[in-house]
Design a protein around this motif. Structure first.
Motif, mmCIF file in Angstrom:
data_model
loop_
_atom_site.group_PDB
_atom_site.id
_atom_site.type_symbol
_atom_site.label_atom_id
_atom_site.label_comp_id
_atom_site.label_asym_id
_atom_site.label_seq_id
_atom_site.Cartn_x
_atom_site.Cartn_y
_atom_site.Cartn_z
ATOM 1 N N LYS A 14 0.595 -1.555 -0.021
ATOM 2 C CA LYS A 14 -0.223 -0.053 -0.391
ATOM 3 C C LYS A 14 0.836 1.371 0.156
ATOM 4 O O LYS A 14 0.679 2.266 -0.982
ATOM 5 C CB LYS A 14 -1.328 0.457 1.694
ATOM 6 N N THR A 15 1.567 1.499 0.779
ATOM 7 C CA THR A 15 2.621 2.267 1.194
ATOM 8 C C THR A 15 3.715 2.586 0.026
ATOM 9 O O THR A 15 3.887 3.479 -0.400
ATOM 10 C CB THR A 15 3.876 2.591 2.625
ATOM 11 N N THR A 16 3.639 1.298 -0.520
ATOM 12 C CA THR A 16 4.213 1.758 -1.808
ATOM 13 C C THR A 16 3.761 2.230 -2.845
ATOM 14 O O THR A 16 4.274 2.992 -3.772
ATOM 15 C CB THR A 16 5.766 0.733 -1.896
ATOM 16 N N PHE A 38 1.813 11.150 5.326
ATOM 17 C CA PHE A 38 2.371 9.651 5.036
ATOM 18 C C PHE A 38 1.982 9.403 6.541
ATOM 19 O O PHE A 38 1.547 9.949 7.851
ATOM 20 C CB PHE A 38 3.484 9.902 4.737
ATOM 21 N N GLU A 39 2.438 7.789 7.192
ATOM 22 C CA GLU A 39 1.841 6.919 8.758
ATOM 23 C C GLU A 39 2.690 8.749 9.661
ATOM 24 O O GLU A 39 3.324 9.185 9.261
ATOM 25 C CB GLU A 39 2.510 6.205 8.152
ATOM 26 N N GLY A 40 2.062 8.390 10.535
ATOM 27 C CA GLY A 40 2.398 8.902 11.111
ATOM 28 C C GLY A 40 2.752 10.777 11.544
ATOM 29 O O GLY A 40 3.755 11.573 12.506
ATOM 30 N N LEU A 69 -3.501 10.141 1.939
ATOM 31 C CA LEU A 69 -3.954 9.846 3.066
ATOM 32 C C LEU A 69 -3.649 8.129 3.178
ATOM 33 O O LEU A 69 -3.905 7.345 3.159
ATOM 34 C CB LEU A 69 -5.300 10.103 3.851
ATOM 35 N N ASP A 70 -2.024 8.355 3.621
ATOM 36 C CA ASP A 70 -1.886 6.794 3.960
ATOM 37 C C ASP A 70 -2.191 6.708 5.753
ATOM 38 O O ASP A 70 -1.441 7.493 7.046
ATOM 39 C CB ASP A 70 -0.500 6.897 3.785
ATOM 40 N N GLU A 71 -2.779 5.708 6.219
ATOM 41 C CA GLU A 71 -3.007 5.376 7.717
ATOM 42 C C GLU A 71 -3.943 6.668 7.802
ATOM 43 O O GLU A 71 -3.288 6.621 9.231
ATOM 44 C CB GLU A 71 -2.472 5.212 8.383
ATOM 45 N N PRO A 72 -5.102 7.341 7.913
ATOM 46 C CA PRO A 72 -5.378 8.649 8.875
ATOM 47 C C PRO A 72 -6.022 7.792 9.749
ATOM 48 O O PRO A 72 -5.622 9.412 10.855
ATOM 49 C CB PRO A 72 -6.619 9.228 7.264
HETATM 50 MG MG LIG Z 1 1.821 1.080 4.998
#
Ligand SMILES: [Mg+2]
Ligand SMILES: Nc1ncnc2c1ncn2[C@@H]1O[C@H](COP(=O)(O)OP(=O)(O)OP(=O)(O)O)[C@@H](O)[C@H]1O
Length: 307
Positions: A42-44, A78-80, A155-158
């Motif tokens: 997913k992130t890639t 992105f995450e975090g 949005l990655d993992e909002p």
């Molecule tokens: Mg990820």
């Protein structure tokens, strides 16, 4: 109109294929979710769209143009909440981010106020991010993606690690961004509630491959039409149980034998089932399609590993 097009994307890390020749597109105005187990790519995929990862093969288009030439159409988180400076306040963060993209002045100051007010951060505009709760930080981080008014928000993992209240707030925020601000949202998540409640289009990855790609509605329908619950007038007897166990259909006894569950591939088969039950005078009180939630759909798809 397709605003994001991913064509035959491949990304390898040494021997590992993180993304294995995937293609999909996202329509304007959609809230599209990329789902998949940890490490599924997913992130890639998201970073490739944002031109932060250079793919080994394939290409990505934004509004029909090569992504690196149209990257000004995208804002990403992105995450975090790493897009925030924790020593700056929300107001300073938004001002700084707008500045990087060459925006400043009174218009931006007004917009910063509007955004922070809109997302209930009025009292926190001038508190350093470090002193905000996780949920508030996440809201600021999402607000940051809106300051430059790009058409696509990624949005990655909002909602990662948020409590129920913050989750609800972020969910409403996403609905507002798509519905009122008319943006296209592409997000990755593990949060099935978020997916079920706000996402229209779904892409499910597993080990770098797309195993499902459809609208939320279609995915739910596909599974919903398969499972029926048949409540019985009387608890099933041993003899009736024996009879059912010898048939071509698999009946699952539920509620201590007061109901049956059955999976069928075509809804007209329900007539056949009723005839079968009639033979042994198994009397029916109610037949209903099972209400299934998206989590069951997701688990079904990912446990079958894309067959
Ligand atoms: Mg990820
Ligand atoms: N920089 C890297 N170097 C080597 N391998 C990587 C790198 N980045 C990702 N990978 C690998 O690529 C695969 C896909 O990772 P990715 O981060 O895209 O998955 P993900 O679906 O976002 O997972 P998660 O749900 O845990 O966030 C994983 O096996 C991961 O270990």
């Amino acid at each position: 109109m397709k605003v994001i097009e991913v064509n035959n994307l491949v990304k390898k890390y040494g021997d590992l294929t993180a993304v294995n020749n995937i293609s999909f597109s996202v329509n304007q105005g959609s809230i599209c979710a990329i789902l998949g187990p940890n490490g599924s790519g997913k992130t890639t995929t998201i970073k490739s769209i944002c031109n932060l990862i250079i793919p080994d093969e394939g290409n990505i288009k934004l509004f029909g143009k090569e992504n690196k030439k149209a990257i000004d159409k995208v804002a990403a988180l992105f995450e975090g909440t790493r897009n925030l400076y924790w020593r700056l306040t929300p107001r300073e963060n938004l001002r700084y981010f707008a500045g990087i993209r060459g925006l400043g002045g009174k218009k931006i100051e007004k917009k910063i106020d509007e955004l922070l007010d809109r997302f209930d951060l009025k009292d926190k505009k001038d508190t350093v991010v470090n002193n905000l709760s996780r949920g508030m930080r996440q809201k600021v981080a999402i607000a940051m993606t809106l300051i430059c008014d790009t058409e696509i928000i990624i949005l990655d993992e909002p909602t990662l690690g948020l409590d129920v209240k913050s989750f609800m707030e972020i969910k409403d925020m996403l609905r507002y961004i798509a519905g009122n601000m008319k943006k296209t949202i592409l997000l990755s998540t593990h949060d099935m509630n978020l997916v079920e409640e706000v996402c229209k289009d779904i892409i499910i990855l597993n080990r770098g491959n797309i195993i499902a790609q459809d609208t939320m509605e279609n995915l739910l329908d596909m599974f919903r039409s398969m499972t029926y619950e048949i409540s019985l007038q009387d608890t099933i007897t041993e003899e009736q149980k024996e009879y059912l166990s010898k048939l071509e259909y698999e009946f699952y006894l539920i509620n201590n034998g007061d109901a049956l569950e059955i999976d069928i591939s075509d809804s007209v088969e329900i007539y056949k089932i009723i005839d079968i039950l009639k033979v042994k005078k198994i009397l029916i009180r109610e037949v209903k399609q099972k209400n299934i939630n998206f989590e069951r759909v997701y688990l079904n798809l990912t446990s079958g590993e894309g067959k």
